[in-house]
Design a protein around this motif. Structure first.
Motif, mmCIF file in Angstrom:
data_model
loop_
_atom_site.group_PDB
_atom_site.id
_atom_site.type_symbol
_atom_site.label_atom_id
_atom_site.label_comp_id
_atom_site.label_asym_id
_atom_site.label_seq_id
_atom_site.Cartn_x
_atom_site.Cartn_y
_atom_site.Cartn_z
ATOM 1 N N VAL B 47 0.878 -1.163 0.000
ATOM 2 C CA VAL B 47 0.000 0.000 0.000
ATOM 3 C C VAL B 47 0.916 1.212 0.000
ATOM 4 C CG1 VAL B 47 -1.721 1.293 1.290
ATOM 5 C CG2 VAL B 47 -1.779 -1.207 1.325
ATOM 6 N N ARG B 48 0.738 2.097 -0.971
ATOM 7 C CA ARG B 48 1.588 3.285 -1.026
ATOM 8 C C ARG B 48 0.874 4.503 -0.442
ATOM 9 N NH1 ARG B 48 6.215 1.110 -0.497
ATOM 10 N NH2 ARG B 48 7.106 0.160 -2.367
ATOM 11 N N GLU B 49 -0.402 4.669 -0.709
ATOM 12 C CA GLU B 49 -1.128 5.779 -0.077
ATOM 13 C C GLU B 49 -2.634 5.563 -0.100
ATOM 14 O OE1 GLU B 49 0.328 8.659 -3.370
ATOM 15 O OE2 GLU B 49 -1.543 9.523 -2.616
ATOM 16 N N PHE B 50 -3.284 6.281 0.799
ATOM 17 C CA PHE B 50 -4.746 6.250 0.857
ATOM 18 C C PHE B 50 -5.281 7.648 0.580
ATOM 19 C CE2 PHE B 50 -3.642 2.852 3.884
ATOM 20 C CZ PHE B 50 -4.476 1.831 3.470
ATOM 21 N N ASP B 51 -6.471 7.692 0.002
ATOM 22 C CA ASP B 51 -7.236 8.931 -0.040
ATOM 23 C C ASP B 51 -8.495 8.677 0.786
ATOM 24 O OD1 ASP B 51 -8.890 11.032 -0.518
ATOM 25 O OD2 ASP B 51 -8.745 10.961 -2.712
ATOM 26 N N LEU B 52 -8.541 9.294 1.968
ATOM 27 C CA LEU B 52 -9.639 9.037 2.896
ATOM 28 C C LEU B 52 -10.716 10.120 2.831
ATOM 29 C CD1 LEU B 52 -7.539 8.046 6.052
ATOM 30 C CD2 LEU B 52 -8.416 6.540 4.268
ATOM 31 N N SER B 53 -10.532 11.108 1.946
ATOM 32 C CA SER B 53 -11.398 12.296 2.000
ATOM 33 C C SER B 53 -12.879 11.955 1.840
ATOM 34 C CB SER B 53 -10.959 13.311 0.943
ATOM 35 O OG SER B 53 -10.905 12.690 -0.320
ATOM 36 N N THR B 66 -5.475 3.386 9.376
ATOM 37 C CA THR B 66 -4.849 2.697 8.241
ATOM 38 C C THR B 66 -3.589 1.970 8.698
ATOM 39 O OG1 THR B 66 -3.299 4.401 7.528
ATOM 40 C CG2 THR B 66 -5.601 4.631 6.785
ATOM 41 N N CYS B 67 -3.020 1.241 7.745
ATOM 42 C CA CYS B 67 -1.806 0.482 8.061
ATOM 43 C C CYS B 67 -0.639 1.400 8.410
ATOM 44 C CB CYS B 67 -1.455 -0.447 6.903
ATOM 45 S SG CYS B 67 -1.345 0.379 5.309
ATOM 46 N N ALA B 109 -6.875 -1.342 6.272
ATOM 47 C CA ALA B 109 -7.423 -0.158 6.963
ATOM 48 C C ALA B 109 -8.722 -0.570 7.645
ATOM 49 C CB ALA B 109 -7.684 0.976 5.975
ATOM 50 N N ALA B 110 -9.205 0.282 8.548
ATOM 51 C CA ALA B 110 -10.470 -0.024 9.225
ATOM 52 C C ALA B 110 -11.207 1.270 9.523
ATOM 53 C CB ALA B 110 -10.220 -0.795 10.514
ATOM 54 N N VAL B 111 -12.525 1.175 9.490
ATOM 55 C CA VAL B 111 -13.386 2.313 9.795
ATOM 56 C C VAL B 111 -14.203 1.980 11.032
ATOM 57 C CG1 VAL B 111 -15.362 3.690 9.020
ATOM 58 C CG2 VAL B 111 -13.565 3.055 7.391
ATOM 59 N N ILE B 120 -19.577 0.336 6.457
ATOM 60 C CA ILE B 120 -19.450 -0.328 5.150
ATOM 61 C C ILE B 120 -19.282 0.713 4.043
ATOM 62 C CG2 ILE B 120 -20.720 -1.683 3.415
ATOM 63 C CD1 ILE B 120 -22.048 -3.173 5.826
ATOM 64 N N GLU B 121 -20.114 1.752 4.113
ATOM 65 C CA GLU B 121 -20.081 2.779 3.078
ATOM 66 C C GLU B 121 -18.730 3.502 3.077
ATOM 67 O OE1 GLU B 121 -23.420 5.403 3.398
ATOM 68 O OE2 GLU B 121 -22.851 6.507 1.576
ATOM 69 N N ALA B 122 -18.237 3.802 4.257
ATOM 70 C CA ALA B 122 -16.959 4.526 4.345
ATOM 71 C C ALA B 122 -15.812 3.661 3.832
ATOM 72 C CB ALA B 122 -16.713 4.962 5.784
ATOM 73 N N VAL B 123 -15.839 2.373 4.182
ATOM 74 C CA VAL B 123 -14.781 1.476 3.699
ATOM 75 C C VAL B 123 -14.755 1.482 2.177
ATOM 76 C CG1 VAL B 123 -14.267 -0.990 3.406
ATOM 77 C CG2 VAL B 123 -14.529 -0.037 5.705
ATOM 78 N N ARG B 124 -15.944 1.455 1.571
ATOM 79 C CA ARG B 124 -16.017 1.445 0.098
ATOM 80 C C ARG B 124 -15.464 2.728 -0.505
ATOM 81 N NH1 ARG B 124 -22.047 -0.989 -0.479
ATOM 82 N NH2 ARG B 124 -21.547 -3.169 -0.133
ATOM 83 N N LYS B 125 -15.483 3.810 0.258
ATOM 84 C CA LYS B 125 -15.060 5.102 -0.312
ATOM 85 C C LYS B 125 -13.579 5.393 -0.092
ATOM 86 C CE LYS B 125 -19.505 7.193 -0.762
ATOM 87 N NZ LYS B 125 -20.501 8.155 -0.357
ATOM 88 N N ILE B 126 -12.884 4.475 0.568
ATOM 89 C CA ILE B 126 -11.439 4.671 0.728
ATOM 90 C C ILE B 126 -10.750 4.323 -0.599
ATOM 91 C CG2 ILE B 126 -9.352 3.883 1.913
ATOM 92 C CD1 ILE B 126 -11.091 3.282 4.366
ATOM 93 N N LYS B 127 -9.909 5.252 -1.054
ATOM 94 C CA LYS B 127 -9.169 4.972 -2.292
ATOM 95 C C LYS B 127 -7.739 4.577 -1.916
ATOM 96 C CE LYS B 127 -11.874 8.214 -5.074
ATOM 97 N NZ LYS B 127 -12.375 9.174 -4.032
ATOM 98 N N VAL B 128 -7.230 3.567 -2.603
ATOM 99 C CA VAL B 128 -5.913 3.021 -2.261
ATOM 100 C C VAL B 128 -5.012 3.060 -3.490
ATOM 101 C CG1 VAL B 128 -4.697 1.080 -1.197
ATOM 102 C CG2 VAL B 128 -7.157 1.365 -0.807
ATOM 103 N N VAL B 129 -3.778 3.469 -3.280
ATOM 104 C CA VAL B 129 -2.768 3.341 -4.339
ATOM 105 C C VAL B 129 -1.834 2.211 -3.927
ATOM 106 C CG1 VAL B 129 -0.896 4.467 -5.587
ATOM 107 C CG2 VAL B 129 -2.918 5.798 -4.883
ATOM 108 N N TYR B 130 -1.744 1.209 -4.784
ATOM 109 C CA TYR B 130 -0.881 0.057 -4.503
ATOM 110 C C TYR B 130 0.339 0.082 -5.410
ATOM 111 C CZ TYR B 130 -5.105 -2.219 -2.515
ATOM 112 O OH TYR B 130 -6.215 -2.541 -1.800
#
Lengths: 162, 768
Positions: B47-53, B66-67, B109-111, B120-130
């Protein structure tokens, strides 16, 4: 989110619940009525642990919308015991035959067996298995569960024909 | 013995048939927060970065972890007793959330939110760069391809490897007149499928982190949560209520460590971490896939001159129970037929598969499939009788396994074979079915096994029990090992009543474990509870009886040696003369103004022995060759598990194990996308679990031996029934069709491929 009321008969009592329209019947009965015998094993109707009777027929309450229960008569495991706590013959048979292990699937199996034991047509072991095929158990191999249902059905038929 | 060997009702049955038995989710405090985990959508990389906005914008979100936020601590998850010897400690190779992704659906990551839907909705909206790496699902590929090892501490991707040699293998195979038979056997990844999904909740109270979870191993989970969070172990409290099945999956720390951490993020408010069925499949543990290369050198008389095993075990992304299972499998290969020269080699390697852990019978269903299939392949090649091959070479009374020192203190294996043979009329039918033609054919097959009891001397075996006498002459019993559906609570009540001399209704067993108050025991696994924990129950019950009699002796002016307890009464030993009752002793010892002495005992039994249970499966099947289907016509398991404590619950264990074995033999396996490593059938619709309709009549029988090391002559029973089913079915297919199928399960696709290869059915040669 949108709420509405649902009125139905639960274990012999007329009840009205205010629920989120997206709720499943299992969520309503567990959350609003405290009927914890209803177990969530999969939430998508695969395992049968949440089986309740709706107008006498077994349903997976996890995929039955609570709003559909309007005007219906619902029976859960809790409704099988008397107010004083005396248990029914099918519950006793599950104890006697060793049909209970971890117990998580047990309420669903007992509810699924009600139409069988209430039927006047004697069911063979294969027929019993067919009728409870929507319920999964990983502990028992079903052998003692079928024993309990078969024994109770025979007893009930004998009682009715006496 | 009056009570041992009878069949009283389970002590928990009433609560379970009335819905009163409380499982984890039934105990959830109102208004608990809900947590959901974001699982990776790659199987190998970083995992390189998250967008949690966008995730933060979901109404009801309380925290996102997050990790990159979790403690930089690696911890182990295997439910083994901890070892003070660093080299023997379990591998610490995962963090609460992982930046380095090692399998599909890794936890990254965890919400925490006010409602499950919001989480559930928030987890789906997390964007991940791998940053992705190639996916490696195969053990041999993993061993060959170490450019990017899964764990930097193990640059060769090897979790562990072990080997042994009994006698001189190279010398032994020089003997004249030997026939060499070899084969490769494959076992797939399967799942435990306990009907209650993995779930827990956690909160803080009195300065401690409290975790409520249906775990098989509460005391071990306490330690592992402490290790994972870097918190002193005494500040962790684990409460284990009833649980909906375990089968080894819950002999691992699953949701508990992360759940414990999450409550600390929200000031100790209750947080639930409940896995869905799909997460329980993909993100907990599985049974190891193993590949076996087996070779046997057999003499003309059927005796084995030399045998060799190599096993490759697929660990998946994290060590969990690791190499212990492949080592156990390799050991059982040696123990089952301990004749001639034997050498074994076992390798466990990391891959990007889901993490494998303990599952009912711990590596033995795999080796039994390979070994017992191999025995029938030897029969096929040499014409020797498969029963003779087994009876001539199998373990005998008095056998001492060299590397482990585990000794055969009792065996009823020969009688088990006789009983099964008699039930099925195996030998006659085997010959009668040998040369059939036509589309529908019948076959018979059998398999045997040995299974040790508990984990001594590989690991510590210790168990503590507490008994407290109540004023009415009844007693509380607390055992550190857990009821997981197998009926342990019931047999401990029976043991207590038998040994103290009271009736069953006078024994109140506290089923729930709470690590703040429950005596120490390592937990429910290894079929150890009636044996190891049973020894502790017996020892504690003997102390309880001694204390009661000592007080009774004071009350009656007798020598305690002359007294006994029979049916709740203190009697003159070997007579019917009743002096007083246990209740009289309890009342006086509690309320005496001159000698109040609360009668309570706690004992630890440090077990330093082990013994083998045995058993067989015999089955008759019908194979529909064009339809590629197997129908079980008859199936029986016969077990030597020593003295049977409770006949009804013992039969229930055998039925359940047989059912799981039928799934392993006929239907169950996980499919994976070879490109992504994603599990393709992680749900109860696509993963073919045995339903009532799939299940034939299951026959269970026992040959009771009296094991001198078992507390009541008993040996392991919980896991063994699942072991011999798959190879017995496979051998029956061989008898019916002449086709050796060396991979389980024998589902229609596999039968089709095998029958086409054998020329039994023609593949459509032309596709339009």
């Amino acid at each position: 989110m949108y709420n509405r009321s649902v009125t139905c008969t639960v274990n012999g009592k007329k009840r009205t619940f205010m629920i989120d329209v997206r709720s499943s019947l299992s969520d309503m009965l567990r959350g609003e009525a405290g009927l914890d015998s209803i177990k969530h094993g999969c939430d998508v109707g695969e395992c049968g642990a949440c089986t309740v009777l709706i107008d006498g027929k077994p349903f997976n309450s996890c995929i039955y919308l609570a709003v559909w229960a309007e005007g219906k008569t619902i029976l859960t495991l809790e409704g099988l015991s008397t107010t004083q706590g005396t248990i029914s013959d099918i519950q006793q048979a599950f104890i006697d035959e060793g049909a209970v292990q971890c117990g998580f699937c047990t309420p669903g199996f007992i509810m699924a067996s009600i139409p069988i034991i209430e039927s006047d047509i004697p069911a063979s072991r294969d027929e019993i298995k067919r009728q409870i095929a929507g319920n999964l158990c990983r502990c028992t191999g079903y052998e003692h569960i079928v024993d309990a249902i078969e024994k109770t059905q025979k007893k009930r038929i004998a009682e009715r024909t006496r | 013995m009056k009570i041992i060997g009878s069949s009283p009702d389970r002590v928990d049955a009433f609560d379970k048939v009335t819905g009163k038995a409380k499982y984890t989710s039934d105990l959830l405090p109102p208004h608990a927060l809900e947590a959901k985990v974001l699982h990776s959508t790659i199987a190998n990389g970083w995992v390189r970065e998250f967008d949690l906005s966008e995730a933060w914008k979901v109404e009801g979100v309380v925290d996102i972890v997050t990790c990159f936020d979790v403690p930089d601590i690696q911890y182990p998850t295997a439910g083994h007793p901890w070892s003070n010897v660093p080299a023997k400690q379990d591998i610490s190779d995962r963090k609460l959330l992982n930046t380095r992704v090692r399998c599909y659906s890794d936890d990254i990551a965890a919400v925490i939110a006010e409602t499950e839907l919001a989480a559930i909705e928030a987890v789906r909206k997390i964007k991940v760069v791998y940053e992705e790496l190639p996916v490696i699902l195969d053990v041999k590929e993993s061993l060959a391809n170490t450019a990017f090892p899964l764990h930097e501490e193990r640059p060769d991707n090897i979790v562990n490897k072990t080997s042994y040699e009994i006698g001189d293998f190279e010398e032994a195979i020089k003997e004249k007149g030997l026939t060499r038979i070899s084969g490769t056997y494959d076992c797939p990844v399967v799942s435990h499928c306990h009907i209650e999904p993995a779930n827990s909740f956690a909160y803080k109270e009195a300065g401690k982190i409290v975790i409520v979870s249906g775990t098989q191993i509460p005391h071990l989970v306490r330690r592992m949560v402490g290790q994972a969070l870097g918190v002193e172990w005494g500040k962790i409290r684990v409460i284990k209520p009833y649980l909906g099945g375990g089968f080894g999956n819950r002999q691992d720390a699953l949701t508990e460590p992360l759940n414990a951490y999450l409550t600390t993020r929200v000031g100790g408010r209750p947080v639930r971490l409940a896995y869905t069925r799909e997460e329980t499949f993909e993100c907990t543990r599985t049974r190891h896939a193993m590949t076996f290369d087996l070779t046997t050198y057999v003499r003309k008389d059927g005796s084995f001159a030399a045998r060799e095993l190599t096993v490759y075990s697929n660990q998946g992304g994290y060590a969990s129970h690791g190499h212990a299972l492949a080592a156990n499998a390799a050991n059982a290969f040696r123990m089952m037929y301990p004749v001639g020269a034997i050498r074994g080699k076992a390798i466990t390697a990391y891959t990007n598969m889901p993490t494998a852990g303990a599952m009912r019978a711990y590596g033995i269903p795999q080796v039994a499939f390979a070994l017992e299939s191999h025995i029938d392949d030897i029969s096929k090649e040499t014409g020797l009788d498969p029963l003779l091959l087994r009876t001539k070479n199998m373990m005998r009374l008095g056998y001492v396994d060299g590397p482990t020192t585990i000794t055969c203190h009792s065996t009823g294996l020969a009688e088990c074979i006789e009983k099964g043979e008699e039930h099925l009329d195996y030998s006659r039918k085997r010959l009668a079915y040998a040369d059939q033609s036509g589309p529908i054919r019948r076959g018979v097959g059998m398999a045997i096994f040995c299974y040790k009891t508990g984990v001594y001397p590989i690991s510590l075996e210790t168990s503590a029990v507490r008994m407290i006498l109540n004023q009415d002459g009844s007693m509380q019993v607390q055992v550190g090992a857990t009821e997981i559906g197998q009926g342990a609570d019931t047999v401990w009540v029976m043991m207590t009543a038998e040994t103290v001399g009271v009736t069953l209704d006078k024994v109140h067993l506290v089923s729930k474990q709470d690590t703040d108050v429950t005596p120490y025991d390592t937990g429910a696994y290894g079929s150890r509870q009636t044996y190891v924990s049973g020894m502790a129950v017996k020892k504690t019950a003997e102390s309880m009886k001694r204390k009661i009699l000592e007080y009774a002796a004071l009350m009656t002016n007798k020598d305690p040696m002359d007294l006994d307890i029979v049916d709740n009464k203190i009697v003159r030993k070997n007579t019917d003369i009743v002096l007083i009752t246990v209740k009289d002793v309890a009342m006086e010892s509690c309320y005496s103004l001159t000698n109040s002495n609360h009668i309570a005992v706690e004992e630890t039994h440090h077990c330093s022995d082990n013994t083998y249970a045995f058993g067989v499966c015999f089955t008759e099947i019908e194979v529909d060759i064009p339809l590629c289907q197997i129908k079980i016509l008859d199936i029986i398991n016969v077990h030597d598990s020593g003295r049977i404590i409770n006949q009804t619950t013992a039969r229930g264990q055998v039925h359940g194990g047989m059912s799981m074995g039928l799934g392993y033999g006929l239907y169950e396996y996980h499919k994976f996308d070879p490109k992504t490593g994603r599990m393709l059938n992680g749900n109860l619709l696509d993963y073919k679990l045995m339903t009532p309709l799939d299940t034939p009549t299951l026959h269970a029988a026992f040959v009771e031996t009296d094991d001198p090391t078992g507390p009541y002559g008993n040996k392991s029973l919980g896991e063994p029934p699942t072991i011999p089913i798959a190879p017995a079915i496979r051998n029956a297919v061989l008898n019916a069709t002449g086709v050796s199928i060396n991979s389980n399960p024998l589902h229609p696709e596999r039968l089709f491929d095998s029958f086409v290869e054998a020329g039994l059915i023609k593949q459509r040669s032309e596709h339009v």
